[in-house]
Design a protein around this motif. Sequence first.
Motif, PDB file in Angstrom:
ATOM      1  N   SER A  20       0.858  -1.187   0.000  1.00  0.00           N
ATOM      2  CA  SER A  20       0.000   0.000   0.000  1.00  0.00           C
ATOM      3  C   SER A  20       0.892   1.234   0.000  1.00  0.00           C
ATOM      4  O   SER A  20       1.768   1.366   0.859  1.00  0.00           O
ATOM      5  N   ARG A  21       0.670   2.132  -0.959  1.00  0.00           N
ATOM      6  CA  ARG A  21       1.612   3.237  -1.136  1.00  0.00           C
ATOM      7  C   ARG A  21       0.909   4.587  -1.199  1.00  0.00           C
ATOM      8  O   ARG A  21      -0.176   4.713  -1.778  1.00  0.00           O
ATOM      9  N   TYR A  22       1.559   5.560  -0.610  1.00  0.00           N
ATOM     10  CA  TYR A  22       1.163   6.960  -0.795  1.00  0.00           C
ATOM     11  C   TYR A  22       1.627   7.338  -2.201  1.00  0.00           C
ATOM     12  O   TYR A  22       2.787   7.095  -2.563  1.00  0.00           O
ATOM     13  N   VAL A  23       0.756   7.908  -2.999  1.00  0.00           N
ATOM     14  CA  VAL A  23       1.132   8.290  -4.355  1.00  0.00           C
ATOM     15  C   VAL A  23       1.057   9.806  -4.504  1.00  0.00           C
ATOM     16  O   VAL A  23       0.082  10.440  -4.080  1.00  0.00           O
ATOM     17  N   VAL A  24       2.115  10.370  -5.079  1.00  0.00           N
ATOM     18  CA  VAL A  24       2.145  11.779  -5.450  1.00  0.00           C
ATOM     19  C   VAL A  24       2.228  11.845  -6.969  1.00  0.00           C
ATOM     20  O   VAL A  24       3.186  11.331  -7.558  1.00  0.00           O
ATOM     21  N   TRP A  25       1.202  12.433  -7.605  1.00  0.00           N
ATOM     22  CA  TRP A  25       1.252  12.679  -9.036  1.00  0.00           C
ATOM     23  C   TRP A  25       1.683  14.128  -9.214  1.00  0.00           C
ATOM     24  O   TRP A  25       0.979  15.051  -8.759  1.00  0.00           O
ATOM     25  N   VAL A  26       2.850  14.337  -9.820  1.00  0.00           N
ATOM     26  CA  VAL A  26       3.334  15.699 -10.012  1.00  0.00           C
ATOM     27  C   VAL A  26       2.654  16.321 -11.229  1.00  0.00           C
ATOM     28  O   VAL A  26       2.200  15.614 -12.141  1.00  0.00           O
ATOM     29  N   GLN A  27       2.613  17.641 -11.236  1.00  0.00           N
ATOM     30  CA  GLN A  27       2.001  18.378 -12.343  1.00  0.00           C
ATOM     31  C   GLN A  27       3.091  18.832 -13.314  1.00  0.00           C
ATOM     32  O   GLN A  27       4.082  19.426 -12.889  1.00  0.00           O
ATOM     33  N   GLY A  28       2.892  18.556 -14.600  1.00  0.00           N
ATOM     34  CA  GLY A  28       3.814  19.044 -15.608  1.00  0.00           C
ATOM     35  C   GLY A  28       4.643  17.943 -16.236  1.00  0.00           C
ATOM     36  O   GLY A  28       5.250  17.132 -15.538  1.00  0.00           O
ATOM     37  N   CYS A  29       4.618  17.888 -17.583  1.00  0.00           N
ATOM     38  CA  CYS A  29       5.430  16.906 -18.318  1.00  0.00           C
ATOM     39  C   CYS A  29       5.684  17.449 -19.718  1.00  0.00           C
ATOM     40  O   CYS A  29       4.746  17.891 -20.381  1.00  0.00           O
ATOM     41  N   GLY A  30       6.930  17.404 -20.158  1.00  0.00           N
ATOM     42  CA  GLY A  30       7.266  17.898 -21.482  1.00  0.00           C
ATOM     43  C   GLY A  30       7.455  16.806 -22.511  1.00  0.00           C
ATOM     44  O   GLY A  30       7.920  17.075 -23.617  1.00  0.00           O
ATOM     45  N   ILE A  31       7.119  15.569 -22.184  1.00  0.00           N
ATOM     46  CA  ILE A  31       7.405  14.454 -23.082  1.00  0.00           C
ATOM     47  C   ILE A  31       6.292  14.263 -24.108  1.00  0.00           C
ATOM     48  O   ILE A  31       6.544  14.109 -25.299  1.00  0.00           O
ATOM     49  N   GLY A  32       5.044  14.251 -23.673  1.00  0.00           N
ATOM     50  CA  GLY A  32       3.924  14.259 -24.611  1.00  0.00           C
ATOM     51  C   GLY A  32       3.671  12.962 -25.339  1.00  0.00           C
ATOM     52  O   GLY A  32       3.563  12.932 -26.572  1.00  0.00           O
ATOM     53  N   CYS A  33       3.526  11.852 -24.615  1.00  0.00           N
ATOM     54  CA  CYS A  33       3.212  10.567 -25.242  1.00  0.00           C
ATOM     55  C   CYS A  33       1.795  10.604 -25.817  1.00  0.00           C
ATOM     56  O   CYS A  33       0.855  11.020 -25.125  1.00  0.00           O
ATOM     57  N   ALA A  34       1.630  10.145 -27.055  1.00  0.00           N
ATOM     58  CA  ALA A  34       0.281  10.005 -27.611  1.00  0.00           C
ATOM     59  C   ALA A  34      -0.456   8.946 -26.796  1.00  0.00           C
ATOM     60  O   ALA A  34       0.091   7.886 -26.525  1.00  0.00           O
ATOM     61  N   GLY A  35      -1.678   9.255 -26.373  1.00  0.00           N
ATOM     62  CA  GLY A  35      -2.437   8.293 -25.586  1.00  0.00           C
ATOM     63  C   GLY A  35      -2.133   8.342 -24.108  1.00  0.00           C
ATOM     64  O   GLY A  35      -2.547   7.456 -23.356  1.00  0.00           O
ATOM     65  N   CYS A  36      -1.423   9.363 -23.654  1.00  0.00           N
ATOM     66  CA  CYS A  36      -1.137   9.541 -22.224  1.00  0.00           C
ATOM     67  C   CYS A  36      -2.430   9.442 -21.423  1.00  0.00           C
ATOM     68  O   CYS A  36      -3.433  10.059 -21.774  1.00  0.00           O
ATOM     69  N   VAL A  37      -2.408   8.662 -20.329  1.00  0.00           N
ATOM     70  CA  VAL A  37      -3.624   8.435 -19.559  1.00  0.00           C
ATOM     71  C   VAL A  37      -3.949   9.611 -18.640  1.00  0.00           C
ATOM     72  O   VAL A  37      -5.039   9.696 -18.088  1.00  0.00           O
TER      73      VAL A  37
END
Length: 211
Positions: A20-37
């Motif tokens: 069981s994990r604490y999850v931090v989703w950071v804001q901001g990404c410059g990679i830009g994968c098509a289909g990013c979830v």
Amino acid sequence: MTLLDVAETHPACTVLGPGSRYVVWVQGCGIGCAGCVSPQWIPVDHSRARDVAGLADDIAGRAADGLTISGGEPFAQADAVAALIAAVRERRDLSVMSYTGYTLEHLRAHGSPGQHRLLGSLDLLVDGPYLAHRQAALRWRGSANQRLHFLTGRHAGLRDAPDHSAGLQIEVAADETVRWLGVPAVAGFRQWIEDRLGLVPSDTFQREQNR
Ligand code: SF4
């Protein structure tokens, strides 16, 4: 004060790393994968900045077995993420896992000092961009090019565990808000579930029910 742009957090996720994990989703990404979830978490947005010390207090105060950093791109804010991990471990010695759209080889060869410091803080790393045409139902990853690296011996007992999807975590809140987290095992899952459950985009979590 060190600040980290944070899109969302969850205190007890069981599908993004061991236990069981604490999850931090950071804001901001410059990679830009098509289909990013998580396309809503691609733009840089400093209005979402959180004080690292306060966030570390919250993480260490929970019962989670570990911390997972996802996003967004954690290595785009490597100095702040490394500072967060150091602050958490001053409070509790948690396992730490991160995602990145870069390859481990790229980070080792071309990474900034902060990115090297972040790499040195991790027990587990899932690397590489999401490639929709290589969608696969793998443990904590969405496409076959993405690799799970054991950077320390902390989780060595999991090296030979079955490499199949950990599934999704579905939550229904008291107000009937539906939320899901995890790595979908099939391409187009996000659109599929939105169509069937009447979900609409939300910048507060993965998706919330439109009522
Ligand atoms: S690296 Fe991750 S957050 Fe960035 S575009 Fe690719 S899948 Fe989305």
